[in-house]
Write an enzyme that holds these catalytic residues in place. Structure first.
Site, PDB file in Angstrom:
ATOM      1  N   ASP A   1     -16.505   8.492  -1.154  1.00 29.58           N
ATOM      2  CA  ASP A   1     -15.210   8.447  -0.595  1.00 29.58           C
ATOM      3  C   ASP A   1     -14.771   9.703   0.113  1.00 29.58           C
ATOM      4  O   ASP A   1     -15.444  10.609  -0.152  1.00 29.58           O
ATOM      5  CB  ASP A   1     -14.255   7.887  -1.524  1.00 29.58           C
ATOM      6  CG  ASP A   1     -12.933   7.722  -1.052  1.00 29.58           C
ATOM      7  OD1 ASP A   1     -12.728   7.507   0.192  1.00 29.58           O
ATOM      8  OD2 ASP A   1     -11.747   7.427  -1.868  1.00 29.58           O
TER       9      ASP A   1
ATOM     10  N   ARG B   1       0.812  -1.198   0.256  1.00 26.49           N
ATOM     11  CA  ARG B   1       0.027  -0.057  -0.018  1.00 26.49           C
ATOM     12  C   ARG B   1       0.893   1.379   0.090  1.00 26.49           C
ATOM     13  O   ARG B   1       1.853   1.640   0.744  1.00 26.49           O
ATOM     14  CB  ARG B   1      -0.839   0.097   1.264  1.00 26.49           C
ATOM     15  CG  ARG B   1      -1.389   1.431   1.433  1.00 26.49           C
ATOM     16  CD  ARG B   1      -2.570   1.602   2.622  1.00 26.49           C
ATOM     17  NE  ARG B   1      -3.697   0.894   2.036  1.00 26.49           N
ATOM     18  CZ  ARG B   1      -4.921   1.267   2.728  1.00 26.49           C
ATOM     19  NH1 ARG B   1      -4.893   1.952   3.830  1.00 26.49           N
ATOM     20  NH2 ARG B   1      -6.073   0.721   2.352  1.00 26.49           N
TER      21      ARG B   1
ATOM     22  N   HIS C   1      -7.757   0.821  -6.379  1.00 26.98           N
ATOM     23  CA  HIS C   1      -7.863   0.080  -4.850  1.00 26.98           C
ATOM     24  C   HIS C   1      -8.694  -1.168  -5.183  1.00 26.98           C
ATOM     25  O   HIS C   1      -9.766  -1.279  -4.951  1.00 26.98           O
ATOM     26  CB  HIS C   1      -8.616   1.087  -3.913  1.00 26.98           C
ATOM     27  CG  HIS C   1      -8.442   0.510  -2.543  1.00 26.98           C
ATOM     28  ND1 HIS C   1      -8.078  -0.454  -1.878  1.00 26.98           N
ATOM     29  CD2 HIS C   1      -9.318   1.399  -1.432  1.00 26.98           C
ATOM     30  CE1 HIS C   1      -8.073  -0.242  -0.584  1.00 26.98           C
ATOM     31  NE2 HIS C   1      -8.903   0.493  -0.413  1.00 26.98           N
TER      32      HIS C   1
ATOM     33  N   CYS D   1     -16.104   3.019   1.220  1.00 27.83           N
ATOM     34  CA  CYS D   1     -14.794   2.211   1.388  1.00 27.83           C
ATOM     35  C   CYS D   1     -14.404   2.602   2.881  1.00 27.83           C
ATOM     36  O   CYS D   1     -13.719   1.577   3.413  1.00 27.83           O
ATOM     37  CB  CYS D   1     -13.796   2.606   0.399  1.00 27.83           C
ATOM     38  SG  CYS D   1     -13.218   4.269   0.384  1.00 27.83           S
TER      39      CYS D   1
ATOM     40  N   GLN E   1     -10.647  -3.510  -2.580  1.00 28.56           N
ATOM     41  CA  GLN E   1     -11.761  -2.986  -2.009  1.00 28.56           C
ATOM     42  C   GLN E   1     -12.923  -3.287  -3.059  1.00 28.56           C
ATOM     43  O   GLN E   1     -14.000  -3.454  -2.615  1.00 28.56           O
ATOM     44  CB  GLN E   1     -11.513  -1.275  -2.001  1.00 28.56           C
ATOM     45  CG  GLN E   1     -13.035  -0.486  -1.774  1.00 28.56           C
ATOM     46  CD  GLN E   1     -13.222  -0.846  -0.254  1.00 28.56           C
ATOM     47  OE1 GLN E   1     -12.238  -0.496   0.697  1.00 28.56           O
ATOM     48  NE2 GLN E   1     -14.568  -0.965   0.265  1.00 28.56           N
TER      49      GLN E   1
ATOM     50  N   ARG F   1     -14.277  -7.236   3.194  1.00 27.50           N
ATOM     51  CA  ARG F   1     -12.686  -6.662   2.946  1.00 27.50           C
ATOM     52  C   ARG F   1     -11.988  -8.033   3.190  1.00 27.50           C
ATOM     53  O   ARG F   1     -10.920  -8.379   2.463  1.00 27.50           O
ATOM     54  CB  ARG F   1     -12.113  -5.596   3.514  1.00 27.50           C
ATOM     55  CG  ARG F   1     -12.676  -4.373   3.262  1.00 27.50           C
ATOM     56  CD  ARG F   1     -12.598  -3.784   1.858  1.00 27.50           C
ATOM     57  NE  ARG F   1     -11.165  -4.043   1.379  1.00 27.50           N
ATOM     58  CZ  ARG F   1     -10.086  -3.235   1.763  1.00 27.50           C
ATOM     59  NH1 ARG F   1     -10.323  -2.091   2.330  1.00 27.50           N
ATOM     60  NH2 ARG F   1      -8.791  -3.603   1.211  1.00 27.50           N
TER      61      ARG F   1
HETATM   62  N1  NVA Z   1      -9.329   7.698  -1.355  1.00 21.98           N
HETATM   63  C1  NVA Z   1      -8.981   7.162   0.005  1.00 21.98           C
HETATM   64  C2  NVA Z   1      -9.318   5.581   0.139  1.00 21.98           C
HETATM   65  C3  NVA Z   1      -9.173   5.174   1.542  1.00 21.98           C
HETATM   66  C4  NVA Z   1      -9.414   3.572   1.702  1.00 21.98           C
HETATM   67  C5  NVA Z   1      -7.560   7.374   0.296  1.00 21.98           C
HETATM   68  O1  NVA Z   1      -6.636   7.321  -0.596  1.00 21.98           O
HETATM   69  O2  NVA Z   1      -7.242   7.713   1.249  1.00 21.98           O
HETATM   70  N1   CP Z   2     -11.355   1.065   2.829  1.00 18.63           N
HETATM   71  C1   CP Z   2      -9.946   0.797   3.318  1.00 18.63           C
HETATM   72  O1   CP Z   2      -9.059   0.385   2.459  1.00 18.63           O
HETATM   73  O2   CP Z   2      -9.717   1.048   4.693  1.00 18.63           O
HETATM   74  P1   CP Z   2      -8.222   1.278   5.403  1.00 18.63           P
HETATM   75  O3   CP Z   2      -7.411   2.311   4.844  1.00 18.63           O
HETATM   76  O4   CP Z   2      -8.666   1.314   6.754  1.00 18.63           O
HETATM   77  O5   CP Z   2      -7.275  -0.056   4.892  1.00 18.63           O
END
Ligand code: NVA
Ligand code: CP
Length: 329
Positions: free
Chosen positions: A229, A106, A133, A270, A136, A315
């Site tokens: 989101d 990540r 993602h 998400c 997700q 998830r």
């Molecule tokens: N768009 C958000 C998704 C978090 C799961 C981010 O990248 O922070």
């Molecule tokens: N939805 C999601 O990816 O959550 P986290 O950032 O907590 O992993």
């Protein structure tokens, strides 16, 4: 269906049949988990989890899924590893794949996870990049399937920053799987035209469609799913909050927006979500900009239409399916 040895970097790399297979496999793992049926056939193998951004769901999903499958698991955050600072991604990949059977990443640019996969001889899984993602999406599909049965032909409306990881991946998922994808945002938040073109091709083959509009009501009209989101994603600078709130407030998911969707429509997110002032950031930004909620109102978030916690649980089951399928459980 044999996905053994495959990377999981973006849904663009998978056929609709392969994606559907992963969702079905996840449903089977969920059933087994509820029935306490052991699934630890990957005993003796190990996986590494690299997180350059924070996480609750994704990290916990990988760790619990790994344990259930019998795998050992190492969590690496940037403060404790050499990655990026003293060691390149290519060198990291070659070290980790000599010890581990799979690697989750990540972080920031998609090119980083692609580079990791290029130099790794074991499967690499994308746990979120700026652009995509994909894990997700499997959880979102499983949730929609649990609610609606067949998801083909359903309409998913996404409101908010439609050019970032979640918005991009939803457009790919919907068009590959024959759903109608509608996104509402100011034009500057529309997805990359190249990606739209690619997804239009997917839609042609699947019977899906794409609508990009500045009119939230038009996007939400008769939708089966309303999705949003956060307005500011991880890694984005603090200074952009003010502009984002101003630009995206007309796209907030509230009861008026939900009323344009079908009566049995569900709300997905998400997570994490800013639906009240009970978080540090929510409180800080709320006070600074004089608001009490952001991308979704507390009323919608807590309503029976909201399936966000079912989605969050999924998830884990879907990530388990990805690990199992690519490691050949
Ligand atoms: N768009 C958000 C998704 C978090 C799961 C981010 O990248 O922070
Ligand atoms: N939805 C999601 O990816 O959550 P986290 O950032 O907590 O992993």
């Amino acid at each position: 269906m044999n996905l053994r040895g495959r990377d999981f970097l973006t849904l663009k790399d998978f056929t609709p049949e392969e994606i559907a297979y992963l969702v079905d496999l996840a449903a089977d793992y969920k059933r087994k988990k509820k029935a306490n049926i052991p699934v630890d056939s990957l005993r003796g193998k190990n996986i590494a989890l690299i997180f350059e951004k924070t996480s609750t769901r994704t990290r916990c999903s990988f760790e619990v899924a790994a344990r259930d499958l019998g795998l050992g698991c190492t969590y690496l955050d940037p403060s404790v590893s050499q990655i990026g600072k003293k060691e390149s991604i290519a060198d990291t990949a070659r070290v980790l794949c000599s010890m581990y059977d799979g690697i989750e990443y990540r972080g920031y640019g998609q090119e980083i996870v692609e580079e990791l996969a290029k130099y790794s001889s074991v499967p690499v899984w994308n746990g979120l990049t700026n652009e995509y993602h994909p894990t997700q999406m499997l959880a979102d599909m499983l949730t929609m399937k649990e609610v609606f049965g067949d998801i083909k032909g359903r309409k998913l409306c996404y409101v908010g920053d439609a050019r970032y990881n979640t918005g991009n991946s939803l457009m790919i998922m919907c068009t590959k799987m024959g759903l109608h994808f509608a996104a509402a945002a100011p034009k500057e938040y529309f997805p990359d035209p190249e990606l739209v073109k690619t997804c239009e091709e997917y839609a042609k083959a699947s019977g899906g469609s794409i609508l990009l509009t500045e009119d939230a009501k038009e996007a939400a009209k008769d939708a089966d799913v309303i999705y949003t989101d956060v307005w500011v994603s991880m890694g984005e600078p603090d200074e952009i909050w003010e502009k984002r709130i101003k630009d995206l407030m007309p796209y907030q998911v509230n009861s008026t927006l939900m009323s344009y969707a079908k009566p049995d429509a569900i709300f997905l997110h998400c997570l994490p979500a800013f639906h009240d002032l009970k978080t540090q950031t929510g409180k800080e930004k709320g006070e600074q900009f004089g608001i009490t909620e952001m991308e979704v109102t507390d009323e919608v978030f807590e309503s029976p239409q909201s399936k966000v916690f079912q989605e969050a649980e999924n998830r884990m089951h879907t990530i388990k399916a990805v690990i199992a399928a690519t490691l050949g459980a």
